[in-house]
Structure formats: C-alpha cells, structure tokens
Design an enzyme around this catalytic site. Structure first.
Site, PDB file in Angstrom:
ATOM      1  N   PRO A   2     -14.313 -11.813  50.468  1.00 51.66           N
ATOM      2  CA  PRO A   2     -14.294 -12.612  49.242  1.00 51.66           C
ATOM      3  C   PRO A   2     -15.174 -13.852  49.350  1.00 51.66           C
ATOM      4  O   PRO A   2     -15.333 -14.446  50.411  1.00 51.66           O
ATOM      5  CB  PRO A   2     -12.816 -13.004  49.111  1.00 51.66           C
ATOM      6  N   GLU A   3     -15.760 -14.210  48.227  1.00 55.81           N
ATOM      7  CA  GLU A   3     -16.571 -15.421  48.157  1.00 55.81           C
ATOM      8  C   GLU A   3     -15.650 -16.631  47.978  1.00 55.81           C
ATOM      9  O   GLU A   3     -14.456 -16.505  47.698  1.00 55.81           O
ATOM     10  CB  GLU A   3     -17.550 -15.323  46.988  1.00 55.81           C
ATOM     11  N   LYS A  51     -13.684 -20.163  53.021  1.00 52.62           N
ATOM     12  CA  LYS A  51     -13.006 -18.878  52.823  1.00 52.62           C
ATOM     13  C   LYS A  51     -11.644 -18.830  53.514  1.00 52.62           C
ATOM     14  O   LYS A  51     -11.033 -17.769  53.628  1.00 52.62           O
ATOM     15  CB  LYS A  51     -13.895 -17.748  53.338  1.00 52.62           C
ATOM     16  N   ARG A 255     -22.827  -7.005  55.611  1.00 51.52           N
ATOM     17  CA  ARG A 255     -24.130  -7.633  55.757  1.00 51.52           C
ATOM     18  C   ARG A 255     -25.171  -6.961  54.867  1.00 51.52           C
ATOM     19  O   ARG A 255     -26.355  -6.958  55.169  1.00 51.52           O
ATOM     20  CB  ARG A 255     -24.576  -7.588  57.223  1.00 51.52           C
TER      21      ARG A 255
END
Length: 269
Positions: A2-3, A51, A255
């Site tokens: 999650p951002e 985060k 990634r």
C-alpha cells in the site's frame, strides 16, 4: 505494498473506531507477543508514519504494524460478521464495546514502548502526509546518491516516506523521465518538482479510495501509466510498457515499473 495515502486512511479508520475507548478484548496472534494482554487499556491514538501504523495505548505502549504486500486492518461494528480472510490469517484483534479491529496477514506486528518508537520508524525520511514534512530535506535525501536510479530512490523510505510503485511510476511519467534515470542526471529543478508533486498527489488522494494522478473523470483513466501496459499513453498514444522481476502476472508487483517510451526519456529496463 500500500501507498502512504492508503495507510493514512487505514490509520484514520482505526483511530475513529478505537481512540478514546477502553479495550475489552485483545489478542495478538504472533508467537513473541501471544501472552501480551492489552485488555483494560485505553487507545490514545492511531498514527501513520509513512507506511507504518502506530497504535498507542495508555501506560506507554505502542502496537507497531506494517501491511507490506498482503496485510490489512479491517474495522467491524460489534456483532458484525468479520470478513477479510480465514481465521488462521488473523494476527491481531482489538475490540471495545462498539468496534472490533482485525489485523489480517500482518507481516510486522510488535508491541514496543512508546518512548522507543524511533527504533521502529526513526530511519524513515520526511513523511509526505505527516507533520514533519520537510520538502528541502526530502530533496536532499533523494539526490544524495547521484548514481542511483530514480525509481529506487523514490521507493527508499529513508528518503521520503509514503511512496510505493504506483506513485513511483506516475511521478517518473509526470517528470518525463524513466524510473531508471540516475537522479544525478535529472534536469535542474526536477527533484524539487518531483517532491512537490508527490506531496500534492498524496494529499489529494488521502481522502478518496479511487486514487487519481490525472485530471480526467474517466474511470479507466485515473492513472497515466501504472497498470496500463499495452494500452495507449493518455498523452501521446504510444503503447505503455511494463518491466519488473518477472513478466508473470501472478508474481508480486513489489518492484514493477510502468512507463511510456514516447513521453519519458532515459534508460529503460
């Protein structure tokens, strides 16, 4: 993973349900803290840090959690059926008279002294959604290693906290460079612009679940490049490309990068 805006909303949901109330049930289902009991303690606040999530209790204790790729916190009203995964995936239960917070698949869950929170989150750079936001310091950290690829530097939470793969890809697109361009080769003024744009986008998106980086209201065009491989770029029409550790869609997107070869200049994967 999650951002920062997603974690911010999770913290707000937990804070609304738990803060200022006394726990009547506590269950931490990780071996190290399985015998810890927070029942009878009041929740003081739930604070996001990049985060990370910090749930603070009276008596000087903090429950530190991180969602990473699979974790989630869900809040339910008392008596409401829990949903979010099978029972064996539950790692934490925090309940008061009105609400129950369930932590599913949490890869990081530890009970620490509030006075020692820096041991858990002190390595983080300026928080894009935090009271410590410092754009000048974020730029300094982001550009400290001129040879480092931009995407890696943006994802490094020690530089600025809160950016994940979505914003990494979108920010590189908005800067018109690829995620693999060394930060030392960014045109003058672009690092400052990147940091300012990151802050603006996370602030704009923290209150809405449908994350947007574009200005269009079209439901399929909320993002410029992320998740749009093989589709035309919204600006130039070139086919958006995807790169990552594997081409298999079932693999974790930890990634992965998306970019437009027409709009973005610099080396490619």
């Amino acid at each position: 993973m999650p951002e920062g805006d997603t974690v911010w909303r999770t913290a707000r949901s937990l804070h609304t349900a738990l803060a200022g109330r006394v726990l009547i049930r506590s269950d931490l289902r990780v071996p190290r803290f399985a015998t810890a009991d927070l029942t009878g303690r009041s929740v003081l606040d739930v604070t996001p840090r990049g985060k990370h999530l910090l749930t603070r209790f009276d008596g000087g204790l903090t429950l530190h959690s991180h969602l990473r790729m699979e974790g989630a916190w869900r809040v339910f009203a008392t008596g409401e059926r829990w949903s979010g995964g099978p029972a064996h995936e539950i790692r934490a239960i925090l309940a008061n008279a009105e609400h129950t917070a369930i932590g599913y698949r949490l890869p990081v869950l530890e009970l620490i002294r509030t006075a020692e929170e820096e041991n858990a989150v002190g390595h983080l750079g300026p928080d894009l959604l935090g009271p410590d936001w410092d754009p000048a310091e974020a730029v300094r950290r982001l550009t400290a290693d001129p040879a480092r690829p931009l995407g890696e530097a943006l994802l490094d939470q020690r530089n600025l906290a809160g950016i994940g793969n979505v914003y990494k890809s979108e920010l590189a697109f908005l800067a018109a460079v690829t995620p693999w361009l060394p930060v030392g080769e960014l045109p003058p003024g672009i690092p400052e612009r990147l940091v300012a744009t990151a802050h603006r986008l996370l602030e704009a998106n923290k209150d809405r679940p449908d994350r947007r980086t574009t200005t269009t209201r079209h439901p399929a065009h909320h993002l410029y490049v992320y998740g749009r491989e093989h589709r035309p770029c919204l600006r130039c029409g070139t086919e958006v490309r995807r790169a990552g550790p594997t081409a298999h869609r079932s693999a974790p997107d930890d990634r992965v990068s998306y970019w437009c070869p027409g709009c973005q200049k610099g080396p490619t994967a």
